[in-house]
Design a protein around this motif. Sequence first.
Motif, PDB file in Angstrom:
ATOM      1  N   ARG A  37       0.768  -1.222   0.045  1.00  0.00           N
ATOM      2  CA  ARG A  37      -0.097  -0.212   0.108  1.00  0.00           C
ATOM      3  C   ARG A  37       1.071   1.280   0.054  1.00  0.00           C
ATOM      4  N   GLU A  39       0.837   3.978  -2.936  1.00  0.00           N
ATOM      5  CA  GLU A  39       0.398   5.407  -2.637  1.00  0.00           C
ATOM      6  C   GLU A  39       1.457   6.343  -3.021  1.00  0.00           C
ATOM      7  N   GLU A  40       2.796   6.121  -2.730  1.00  0.00           N
ATOM      8  CA  GLU A  40       3.969   6.723  -3.240  1.00  0.00           C
ATOM      9  C   GLU A  40       3.688   6.970  -4.610  1.00  0.00           C
ATOM     10  N   ILE A  88       1.181   6.715  -6.953  1.00  0.00           N
ATOM     11  CA  ILE A  88       0.292   7.693  -7.173  1.00  0.00           C
ATOM     12  C   ILE A  88       0.597   9.136  -7.227  1.00  0.00           C
ATOM     13  N   ALA A  89       1.238   9.321  -5.917  1.00  0.00           N
ATOM     14  CA  ALA A  89       1.714  10.890  -5.617  1.00  0.00           C
ATOM     15  C   ALA A  89       2.894  11.253  -6.709  1.00  0.00           C
ATOM     16  N   ARG A 130      -6.899   5.989  -5.978  1.00  0.00           N
ATOM     17  CA  ARG A 130      -6.682   6.076  -4.491  1.00  0.00           C
ATOM     18  C   ARG A 130      -6.313   4.511  -4.219  1.00  0.00           C
ATOM     19  N   THR A 131      -6.105   4.247  -2.965  1.00  0.00           N
ATOM     20  CA  THR A 131      -5.988   2.906  -2.468  1.00  0.00           C
ATOM     21  C   THR A 131      -7.152   2.711  -1.408  1.00  0.00           C
TER      22      THR A 131
END
Lengths: 79, 361, 402
Positions: C122, C126-127, C129-130, C142-143
């Motif tokens: 996760r 998320e990293e 996606i950023a 998003r997760t």
Amino acid sequence: MKRLRIDPIACDGRGLCAELFPERITLDEWGYAIIDQTPIPASLERHAAKAVEACPLLALSLDSLAAREGRARGPKSRR
Amino acid sequence: MILAAGNAKELWYLTRGTGVVALLLLTASVLLGVTATLGLRLHRWPRFAVAGMHRNLTLLSIAFVAVHVVTTVADGYAPIRLTDAVVPFVSAYRPVWLGLGAVAFDLLLAIVVTSLLRVRIGVRRWRTVHWLAYACWPVALVHGLGSGSDPRTSWLAAVAVGSVAVVVIAVVARVGLAAGPTRARAAGIGVAIVVPVVVLGWYRSGPLAPGWAQRAGTPPSLLPRVAAPAAVLTTAKPPRAFSSRVRGSVSQQADASGLVTVHLRLRLHDAPHGALRVDLRGLPSGGGVSLTASGVSFVPATTAAVYEGHVTGLEGNTLAADVVDAAGDHLRLTLVVSIDSSTNAVVGNVSAEVPARSEQD
Amino acid sequence: MSSTRLLAGVSGGLSPALANHDALFGPLQANDDLIAAVDRAGLRGRGGAAFPTATKLSAVAGAGGRPIVVANAVEGEPVSGKDRALLRVAPHLVLDGMVAAGRAVGAREGIVALSRAARRERAVVEEAIAQRGGRDGATRLRTATVPDRFVAGEETALVNALSRRDAMPSLKPPFPSEQGVDGAPTLVSNAETLAHVALIARYGPGWFRDAGRPDAPGTAMVTLGGAVSRPGVYEIELGTRLVDVVARAGNPTKAVQGVLVGGLFGRWVSPEAAAGLELTPDVLGAGAIVVLPTDACAVAECARVLSYLAGESAGQCGPCVHGLRAIADVMHESRTADRGARLEELAAQVIRRGACRHPDGAVGFLSSALDVLAEDFALHARRGTCGRSDGRVLAVPSRSRR
């Protein structure tokens, strides 16, 4: 012709359906309904309707064969 | 209670009878409904038959409730209208307790209608309304105990307590054996025990205690008063002329000095009904008595008055007496009797007239 | 190797950073007719059902409303690790696939679904996606996490969990493509499938078909476990023979009793059959392969697996709850007696009687075990033991974690 469909999540093994429509419904060893998917001739539709109506959880439904069947389920779960 | 016109009594019996039967049918239906999920088999009956029985008992109960409502409204004794059967708490007669009947009836209608339309409305909505049965039944019971006019009748109390007992047992069994979080089930069992205890406690301090009819909101004009006969009777006129058959008994004693006392105890068979006592004392002469003293009292059933006086003439089987009550009403009585000396039974006739003023003492 | 596509970054020793991804794979361009391309490529789902991906894309695209794309990386199956591995090493491929598929079906929202225990994956996602910043335009990524349960990865259970209901399967129809997260048409696709979509969008169907067989094109990721010297996640060309795949993992370390192909809902394969078996999507399922050596007690392993599967039942359908529990109990009895007839009786009452395929998968595992591993079952029936113990070759817990 029509066919019986069961919602296995709703079925709670009450057993009224098998009493009313033994031509297509039997019970497994735990009391839950096993539905024979053979089409139902018009002469038996009345009994099928009674079984559908009698289920306390409304787990049964009568579908006409022409109804949309949706996509066939694959042999394995989709994960 | 037992008033008004002739057929009111039949209507009252019907109201009470249909009410009790409706409640019993509902109790049976509730029992079948509560135990349905336990999967108990009722004497090898197929489950769909038990389910059908549950439904038919409820429908039959509604039929009895309908008759119950109609007879109550038709019986003009209490001011109850047809709308009071479905609109709760607005009746002139015991609004709270009668109103609970309307509440129970409304709930029952909702339950039945949703059940008949179950396939259309889906299981979840049907089940939510059906749970109101747990409210409907105790409300109907309290209505019966609170608005009935004879709550202290012992068989009625037995029926009430018995019904509560079987329903509580069934509900505790159902909740106890069900799946689900322990806390919710414990709460359910708690409610199933507390509610009947509260109801039975209310029953003891309410309908079973004296004065309930008034506390329950019975219109004052209908309240039975303790001196009810007097209430009616103070307005009744004193009897004037009448003639009535009498029946009773005679007893006779002789004392050491040879004086004989004869006591006649008679009841009037016809209007104005009542009791007549004649006491004679004297010396035996011939077959009878030669009077030295006498006392007569006459208490008619229609007034509270007691007429007292003495014998004015005695000849053979005929006796004349003058009596007067506390209000000063005079009566001249003529009593003709025949005595069966083997059984001491007396039959005869008494007639009365109001003597002219000049003749009164 | 033409089989190294998704895992291209790994062999180069590159981190999953965006810059490396761009350098390795090139930009993701807008693709006018992605669905047709995926159709011509013949891509089938890698989550286990092997459903034609183009069919699913068309269904969602044609459903109207505002669709949502869900990348299913829940991977509830204990013996499979490919989806989480893929997210650790090539998250941007999965995200590219979500964006491309999203554009094709009209979705503006993409959710990467992970189990709660997959904390590392996760964080990586998320990293990633950023890092992407605004490159995905209007598409929001998003997760989301779901409970650590076996059935939580089933597509309707996943949709229910994302709709903030219990992570339990629902009856199909309706399918998620018509009615999914919060009622919207939802494309629920295995994470690996979406990674393939990302490459088809770049290089086209012809390139995709360069690997594999005409009737089983492309590559697939597999998780190899059991008695091999290098267990782990590999990428293979579809149609490769099982024996060759096992060889890549360093060959069996011991004599082989049987090979489980397709994970816990797969089928046992005998060593003889394993030689010629070609791995196609139908056979591979979710791609987990476990080699069972002859010094393992097959009955004990299978009994443990079936206990686990019984415990992981969602508990909604009577035949699954009661049937799998009975099967698990009888399986434990099978250590000392012949219970084959009873097991078949139970299996017949359980198959196709649930709302999802959980009972069916368990029964498939059981039936193929009784068939392929019959020798060990016979030993137990005759002598009450096979002389071996439960070596936990199948990395499945004895009880469910609930």
